[in-house]
Scaffold this motif. Structure first.
Motif, short mmCIF file in Angstrom:
data_model
loop_
_atom_site.label_atom_id
_atom_site.label_comp_id
_atom_site.label_asym_id
_atom_site.label_seq_id
_atom_site.Cartn_x
_atom_site.Cartn_y
_atom_site.Cartn_z
N MET A 110 48.33 -4.75 93.71
CA MET A 110 47.94 -4.66 92.31
C MET A 110 48.43 -5.92 91.61
N ALA A 111 47.56 -6.52 90.85
CA ALA A 111 47.87 -7.79 90.22
C ALA A 111 49.00 -7.66 89.21
N THR A 112 49.00 -6.61 88.42
CA THR A 112 50.03 -6.41 87.42
C THR A 112 50.46 -4.96 87.43
N GLU A 113 51.61 -4.71 86.87
CA GLU A 113 52.11 -3.34 86.76
C GLU A 113 51.31 -2.60 85.69
N ILE A 114 50.99 -1.35 85.96
CA ILE A 114 50.27 -0.53 84.99
C ILE A 114 51.30 0.13 84.08
N THR A 115 51.08 0.00 82.77
CA THR A 115 52.06 0.49 81.79
C THR A 115 51.59 1.80 81.14
N TYR A 116 52.55 2.48 80.51
CA TYR A 116 52.21 3.68 79.74
C TYR A 116 51.18 3.37 78.67
N VAL A 160 50.54 2.73 95.29
CA VAL A 160 50.29 2.70 96.73
C VAL A 160 48.94 2.03 96.95
N GLN A 161 48.93 0.97 97.72
CA GLN A 161 47.71 0.27 98.10
C GLN A 161 46.81 -0.06 96.90
N GLY A 162 47.39 -0.62 95.86
CA GLY A 162 46.61 -1.05 94.71
C GLY A 162 46.23 0.05 93.74
N ARG A 163 46.72 1.25 93.97
CA ARG A 163 46.43 2.38 93.07
C ARG A 163 47.73 3.01 92.62
N VAL A 164 47.67 3.64 91.45
CA VAL A 164 48.83 4.37 90.97
C VAL A 164 48.40 5.80 90.67
N ALA A 199 43.17 2.35 89.28
CA ALA A 199 43.23 1.02 89.89
C ALA A 199 42.59 0.01 88.94
N GLN A 200 42.85 -1.24 89.21
CA GLN A 200 42.20 -2.31 88.46
C GLN A 200 40.93 -2.72 89.19
N ASP A 201 39.87 -2.95 88.43
CA ASP A 201 38.64 -3.47 89.04
C ASP A 201 38.78 -4.98 89.19
N ALA A 202 37.73 -5.63 89.64
CA ALA A 202 37.77 -7.07 89.90
C ALA A 202 38.11 -7.88 88.65
N SER A 203 37.77 -7.35 87.46
CA SER A 203 38.06 -8.07 86.21
C SER A 203 39.46 -7.78 85.69
N GLY A 204 40.18 -6.85 86.35
CA GLY A 204 41.51 -6.48 85.90
C GLY A 204 41.54 -5.26 84.99
#
Length: 158
Positions: free
Chosen positions: A1-7, A95-99, A129-134
């Motif tokens: 995952m490119a960046t951490e996903i926040t609340y 896990v593997q680019g997903r939360v 997850a983030q798509d290709a655009s983030g």
């Protein structure tokens, strides 16, 4: 995952998701999902028992788009709208680019004449997850309703 996903990001995602449905912008609803996704509505008992089938089941964004088309063009149901209230998300480990995310919800249904009823309570069990655009998207959204009794007038997505 490119960046951490926040609340904050998850709260915005859930708020926009609910607003899209509540404002009857259903054609935009599938855009909250990745192309290869899972959307299912089930009840808590069936979920506990590991039953894969749901009251509503779609395993691609295309199926979600077809559902909206059917709602607009083919299905006959009494005019209604929803109002969602969602809780703060509980975020799991990535896990593997997903939360994994769980968010409680309450949905009231407003019928054509203005009658308002508690329609559904439960929780969303998501893989985000983030798509290709983030942008954040749902890879999975399992809607687990608390009640084993689901109204036969479940037409609009939860």
């Amino acid at each position: 995952m490119a960046t951490e996903i926040t609340y904050e990001q998850l709260n915005v995602l859930n708020a926009r998701y609910a607003q899209c449905i509540d404002d009857d912008r259903l054609e935009q609803w599938p855009d909250f999902f990745l192309d290869d996704c899972l959307y299912k509505i089930t009840n808590a008992e069936n979920h506990r028992q590991g039953m894969a089938a749901g009251i509503v089941y779609a395993d691609s964004k295309g199926m979600l788009q077809d559902r909206v088309s059917a709602l607009r063009e083919a299905n006959v149901y009494e005019r209604q709208s929803y109002r969602h209230i969602v809780s703060m998300p509980v975020i799991g480990e990535p896990v593997q680019g997903r939360v994994s995310v769980e968010t409680a919800f309450l949905v009231v249904r407003i019928m054509r004449g203005g009658k308002t009823d508690l329609f559904a309570t439960g929780k969303y069990v998501d893989q985000v997850a983030q798509d290709a655009s983030g942008a954040l998207k749902f890879a999975e959204r399992i809607v687990i309703c608390d009640s084993i009794s689901i109204d036969t007038l479940l037409a609009i997505p939860l």
